[in-house]
Motif scaffolding. Structure first.
Motif, PDB file in Angstrom:
ATOM      1  N   CYS A  57       0.837  -1.211   0.000  1.00 40.03           N
ATOM      2  CA  CYS A  57       0.000   0.000   0.000  1.00 40.03           C
ATOM      3  C   CYS A  57       0.869   1.257   0.000  1.00 40.03           C
ATOM      4  O   CYS A  57       1.877   1.331   0.709  1.00 40.03           O
ATOM      5  N   ASP A  58       0.458   2.259  -0.757  1.00 45.20           N
ATOM      6  CA  ASP A  58       1.269   3.464  -0.869  1.00 45.20           C
ATOM      7  C   ASP A  58       1.238   4.321   0.392  1.00 45.20           C
ATOM      8  O   ASP A  58       2.080   5.204   0.558  1.00 45.20           O
ATOM      9  N   PHE A  59       0.286   4.055   1.300  1.00 45.29           N
ATOM     10  CA  PHE A  59       0.217   4.840   2.534  1.00 45.29           C
ATOM     11  C   PHE A  59       0.928   4.168   3.710  1.00 45.29           C
ATOM     12  O   PHE A  59       0.923   4.684   4.822  1.00 45.29           O
ATOM     13  N   SER A  64       6.202  -1.441   3.622  1.00 48.25           N
ATOM     14  CA  SER A  64       6.328  -2.898   3.557  1.00 48.25           C
ATOM     15  C   SER A  64       6.040  -3.389   2.143  1.00 48.25           C
ATOM     16  O   SER A  64       5.181  -2.847   1.443  1.00 48.25           O
ATOM     17  N   ASN A  65       6.754  -4.460   1.726  1.00 51.18           N
ATOM     18  CA  ASN A  65       6.622  -4.935   0.353  1.00 51.18           C
ATOM     19  C   ASN A  65       6.979  -6.422   0.261  1.00 51.18           C
ATOM     20  O   ASN A  65       7.292  -7.060   1.275  1.00 51.18           O
ATOM     21  N   VAL A 206       4.906   9.106   6.904  1.00 54.40           N
ATOM     22  CA  VAL A 206       6.312   8.695   6.918  1.00 54.40           C
ATOM     23  C   VAL A 206       6.824   8.520   5.493  1.00 54.40           C
ATOM     24  O   VAL A 206       7.770   9.186   5.076  1.00 54.40           O
ATOM     25  N   HIS A 207       6.201   7.627   4.722  1.00 59.57           N
ATOM     26  CA  HIS A 207       6.607   7.408   3.333  1.00 59.57           C
ATOM     27  C   HIS A 207       5.574   7.964   2.363  1.00 59.57           C
ATOM     28  O   HIS A 207       5.601   7.637   1.176  1.00 59.57           O
ATOM     29  N   LEU A 212      -2.456  14.232   3.397  1.00 60.07           N
ATOM     30  CA  LEU A 212      -3.531  13.342   3.822  1.00 60.07           C
ATOM     31  C   LEU A 212      -3.818  13.422   5.322  1.00 60.07           C
ATOM     32  O   LEU A 212      -4.721  12.763   5.807  1.00 60.07           O
ATOM     33  N   CYS A 213      -3.047  14.208   6.044  1.00 57.58           N
ATOM     34  CA  CYS A 213      -3.242  14.309   7.495  1.00 57.58           C
ATOM     35  C   CYS A 213      -4.618  14.884   7.826  1.00 57.58           C
ATOM     36  O   CYS A 213      -5.121  15.776   7.142  1.00 57.58           O
ATOM     37  N   LEU A 214      -5.216  14.366   8.891  1.00 61.31           N
ATOM     38  CA  LEU A 214      -6.499  14.882   9.357  1.00 61.31           C
ATOM     39  C   LEU A 214      -6.371  16.352   9.748  1.00 61.31           C
ATOM     40  O   LEU A 214      -5.347  16.778  10.279  1.00 61.31           O
ATOM     41  N   THR A 215      -7.431  17.110   9.500  1.00 60.88           N
ATOM     42  CA  THR A 215      -7.475  18.507   9.907  1.00 60.88           C
ATOM     43  C   THR A 215      -8.804  18.782  10.612  1.00 60.88           C
ATOM     44  O   THR A 215      -9.774  18.032  10.449  1.00 60.88           O
ATOM     45  N   ASP A 216      -8.815  19.842  11.385  1.00 56.64           N
ATOM     46  CA  ASP A 216     -10.044  20.234  12.068  1.00 56.64           C
ATOM     47  C   ASP A 216     -11.041  20.762  11.047  1.00 56.64           C
ATOM     48  O   ASP A 216     -10.662  21.363  10.041  1.00 56.64           O
TER      49      ASP A 216
END
Length: 348
Positions: A57-59, A64-65, A206-207, A212-216
């Motif tokens: 997964c790209d997120f 991991s791969n 991280v990678h 994409l971080c949550l915001t208020d």
């Protein structure tokens, strides 16, 4: 009532109770205040026994791969012995996809042999009858990650339920998938009757992109309104979500909430036997402690990153991403500024 362990943590000034069967955990400070940390060693270890994962997964915060390595069984034996000596009560096995480790069943058994309760999170790949049976015999709980196409998670929930296994759903929240999170809670009511809890995890850049971080805003507030309506299963959050939890208002049981436990009660060990306060430091810090050269207890007590982390979490304004508003915020006593590693908090 299950099988309770009661421990007097004299050096740290508190008493803990842990139900090995049900997973209930209680800390009681003899002075009436909230215990800050266990000076002797971690109570929980997050151990990556592999970085192998077919999904790629790209997120993924570990990237991991299919080329990911596996921890040697002899190395797991080394650290689980140290963990027992340090007083560890639980290990959370991760990766990668931990159940695809070639010695996974032996790892579960060896954990119990050293009086430590294992749990793990699977992506749904590689589950077998042998693994379900070992999970029932040795584990406190298991979790399955919830993301498209969802059929793997649904199959794990179905089969785990047939084995009488306590299973949780892990859902990683980001700015774009809040509608999917609400859909899980609102439209999969029958499925949720067969699980113990949904655990929502805050996205960590991280990678992948911090966009994409949550915001208020209204989206996250609507999400918490959906959370408050859930009746057919429990809802939990990782400690990285803590700065958003005041949005729950009166729906939050504050006695069940603790701020970041990294270097206070928990630690992380990579598949390469490197010790960190938190798993999300694995790919951003070069200061992992090599457990082939140093003991777990020495790393916990004297490791540079562990000392720094405890300092950050012990007082206002000490975080790497310090937030001036923390000095006067009424919620500081609960969240302590949120995540001390990433700028993923509600108050930025």
């Amino acid at each position: 009532m299950g099988c309770w362990l009661i421990r007097n943590c004299r050096e740290s000034g508190y008493i803990l109770g842990f139900d090995r069967d049900e997973g209930t955990f209680i800390r009681y400070d003899k002075n009436g205040s909230e215990p800050f940390c266990n000076a002797a060693g971690p109570e929980l270890l997050d151990i990556a026994i592999t970085n192998y994962c077919e999904r790629e997964c790209d997120f993924c915060y570990r990237a991991s791969n299919r080329q990911g390595s596996f921890m040697r069984l002899v190395d797991y034996e080394l650290i689980i012995k140290q963990a027992e000596k340090a007083g560890v009560l639980q290990v959370a096995l991760g990766g990668g996809n931990p159940n695809q480790h070639p010695h996974f069943v032996q790892i579960l058994q060896k954990s119990r042999d050293h009086n430590i309760v294992p749990s793990y999170t699977t992506n749904g790949q590689g589950m077998t009858d042998e693994i379900y049976a070992a999970t029932k015999q040795y584990c406190g709980a298991m979790a399955v990650s919830w993301y498209e196409p969802y059929v793997d998670a649904q199959e794990v929930i179905k089969r785990a339920s047939a084995y009488g296994i306590k299973v949780n759903i892990h859902f990683m929240l980001n700015k774009l998938n809040l509608p999917q999170a609400m859909e899980l809670m609102e439209k999969h009511t029958k499925l949720l009757e067969n699980i113990n809890a949904i655990i929502f995890l805050n996205y960590k850049p991280v990678h992948s992109s911090d966009a994409l971080c949550l915001t208020d805003g209204n989206e996250i507030k609507n999400f918490f309104e959906s959370v408050k309506k859930i009746k057919n299963c429990k809802i939990g959050f990782d400690s990285c979500m803590i700065s958003f939890l005041p949005l729950m208002g009166g729906g939050l049981l504050k006695e069940t909430v603790d701020f970041c436990e990294a270097a206070r009660f928990s630690a992380y060990i990579s598949e390469n036997l490197l010790l960190y306060p938190c798993s999300f430091m694995n790919d951003i810090s070069g200061n992992g402690i090599d457990l082939k050269k140093h003991s777990l207890q020495d790393g916990w007590r004297f490791g540079e990153e562990f000392v720094k982390m405890r300092e950050r979490l012990s007082r206002p304004g000490a975080q790497r991403y310090s937030i001036p508003a923390c000095q006067t915020c009424e919620n500081y006593v609960m969240c302590h500024g949120g995540c001390p590693i990433f700028n993923i908090n509600r108050c930025r």
